[in-house]
Design an enzyme around this catalytic site. Structure first.
Site, PDB file in Angstrom:
ATOM      1  N   SER A 262      34.786  75.267  97.345  1.00 42.32           N
ATOM      2  CA  SER A 262      35.979  75.985  96.910  1.00 42.32           C
ATOM      3  C   SER A 262      37.195  75.612  97.743  1.00 42.32           C
ATOM      4  CB  SER A 262      35.753  77.494  97.001  1.00 42.32           C
ATOM      5  OG  SER A 262      35.707  77.910  98.361  1.00 42.32           O
TER       6      SER A 262
ATOM      7  N   GLU B 105      36.576  67.909  99.362  1.00 39.72           N
ATOM      8  CA  GLU B 105      36.555  67.747  97.910  1.00 39.72           C
ATOM      9  C   GLU B 105      36.504  69.145  97.309  1.00 39.72           C
ATOM     10  OE1 GLU B 105      33.400  66.172  94.624  1.00 39.72           O
ATOM     11  OE2 GLU B 105      33.584  64.978  96.454  1.00 39.72           O
TER      12      GLU B 105
ATOM     13  N   CYS C 126      34.102  71.046  88.917  1.00 41.19           N
ATOM     14  CA  CYS C 126      35.453  71.130  89.472  1.00 41.19           C
ATOM     15  C   CYS C 126      36.464  70.390  88.613  1.00 41.19           C
ATOM     16  CB  CYS C 126      35.478  70.620  90.908  1.00 41.19           C
ATOM     17  SG  CYS C 126      34.802  68.968  91.124  1.00 41.19           S
TER      18      CYS C 126
END
Length: 486
Positions: free
Chosen positions: A221, A243, A277
């Site tokens: 996150s 990331e 994501c």
């Protein structure tokens, strides 16, 4: 079997933890978390093993990594089933995840040689050589949505470069991590080269703050990533690769084949129950009859998406979300958007109490003046109608994130215009935006990362360059510098 330290399996000494199958609420794994002392032991083991691992040389390291690939191939059915049970993803999808893990080996070896290998050139001053050396001891923090593939994408290039690793997986997917590391053990990895510590926030903090780490590679996150970035401020000698997530836009403009466009929208927004994501969170569709037709077809298709447990037959497109908490969070996100003026075209619903099973949602948020810039990590797509292309691009860029973006359009000129103006690290044209290639870099800008792209470019943050000028013997120059005499 819970923690793997110095080539041995150890029980945890912390508090009890359990892993729950989110599709049926059954417990599938239990253990105890790693204490700070066990984290210390893992880091010490990695430090002790690191130089010898580096000195083995690339070819010897690659041979062990390829033995791990053989273990993945031999155990792919068990690994895919374990991922499915622990994440709730359908079996067809977890089989593709294991396939990506296997493919990562060859890609990482190619990336090592192309991005961080050795290069030598003769110059008038001597032989100029560029080499790359490992950072040393690095931590890898893995996410729950791809508990095999994504940490694998850090661990494999890190080991190939000569680093040693302490792996801290998501507390929601400990069983997958345990199985992965057992396959490394069977592959003959030397003791201490890869260590596993399981746990929750306390374990993560103990590892992330350890003074003997040379780097940390994180997938997860934005909130946690920003915390790590603050923690590493003032430590320029440590490499940090983040990331993180995205609030990703997908624009539709002038597409004649609206059925194909709807398919790409579904694949962009709802695959993995929206828990990628790169998933599309915001959809921009032109005002007018063509846009109306596309939205009608999209809403009908969303209602037809099959949702079910990981092992349902015939297989569903969407499995469970990672937990009941995550499912309730998506219902709350939808309610928030409705309270702001959004109109649900397809209602997201929590299908079964005690599970993470939800139906996909589609909500028209055109009437909301300022959309919340949040990554709603689930199958809820926000629709915005736009009047002109420049407005759509401007709205698409109104996010602090910058991971993925896409355009579905028949015009190459429109794509070139979009590509020049959109702010994202992954930009696709007439393809789903969840379709990333392992042979390309993977990363974003803004709150989506810290300019340390992974996938093929993971090799870049796993090693640092060493530049040398070399000669076989000491020799005098033909002419001495002014003011010198010998």
């Amino acid at each position: 079997m819970t923690h793997y330290i110095q080539g041995q399996w150890h029980a945890g000494k912390g508090h009890d933890v359990a892993s729950i199958n989110p599709a049926n609420a059954q417990t599938i794994w239990t253990g105890k978390t790693a204490t700070a002392e066990q984290v210390n032991a893992a880091v010490d083991a990695a430090r002790e093993a690191q130089f010898d691992w580096f000195m083995l040389g690339f070819d010897a390291r690659l041979a062990i990594v390829e033995a791990y690939r053989s273990q993945l191939e031999a155990n792919k059915a068990e690994l895919a089933e374990t991922i499915a049970q622990e994440t709730g993803k359908p079996q067809w999808e977890t089989a593709t995840e294991v396939g990506a893990m296997i493919g990562k080996i060859a890609l990482s070896a190619a990336a090592y040689n192309k991005r961080t290998g050795t290069e030598a050139n003769d110059t008038p001053a001597g032989r100029a050589v560029i080499r790359h050396k490992p950072h040393g001891v690095v931590a890898v923090f893995g996410p729950y949505n791809f508990p095999g593939h994504l940490p694998n994408g850090h661990i494999v290039p890190a080991l190939l470069a000569g680093n040693t690793v302490i792996f801290k997986p998501s507390e929601l997917t400990p069983k997958v991590a345990e199985l992965m590391v057992s396959l490394w053990d069977k592959a003959g990895l030397p003791a201490g080269v890869l260590n596993l510590v399981q746990g929750e926030v306390d374990t993560g903090k103990a590892l992330a703050s350890h003074p003997q780490l040379d780097g940390l590679f994180f997938t997860g996150s934005s909130r946690t990533g920003h915390f790590l970035h603050q923690q590493y401020a003032g430590h320029p000698g440590k490499i940090l690769a983040l990331e993180m997530g995205g609030n990703n836009p997908l624009i539709i403009k002038g597409v004649q084949d609206i059925k194909a466009a709807v398919h790409d929208i579904l694949q962009s927004a709802y695959i993995s129950s929206g828990q990628r994501c790169t998933c599309a969170r915001r959809l921009y569709v032109e005002q007018g009859e063509q846009g109306d037709a596309l939205i009608a077809m999209l809403a009908a298709a969303v209602k037809q998406i099959k949702v079910g447990p990981w092992n349902a037959q015939p297989q569903p497109f969407m499995g469970s979300m990672i937990s009941e908490t995550a499912a309730k969070g998506m219902v709350a996100a939808q309610t928030n958007l409705q309270n702001l003026g959004g109109v649900s075209l397809v209602e997201l619903t929590h299908l079964e109490a005690g599970t993470g099973l939800v139906s996909p949602g589609l909500i028209d948020v055109t009437a909301i003046d300022v959309l919340p810039d949040e990554e709603y990590f689930g199958p809820l797509l926000q629709l915005v109608r736009y009047s002109d292309f420049d407005q759509a691009i401007k709205l698409a860029n109104q996010t602090r994130y910058g991971l993925s973006a896409g355009l579905l359009a028949d015009s190459r000129e429109d794509y070139d215009y979009f590509l020049a103006r959109i702010r994202a690290g992954i930009v696709n044209w007439n393809k789903q935006i969840t379709g990333a290639s392992g042979a390309a870099p993977f990363g974003g800008v803004g709150a989506s990362g810290n300019h340390r792209a992974s996938a093929f470019y993971a090799a870049d943050y796993c090693a640092y360059p060493v530049a040398s000028v070399e000669a076989d013997a000491v020799s005098l120059p033909a002419t001495l510098s002014p003011g010198l005499s010998l």
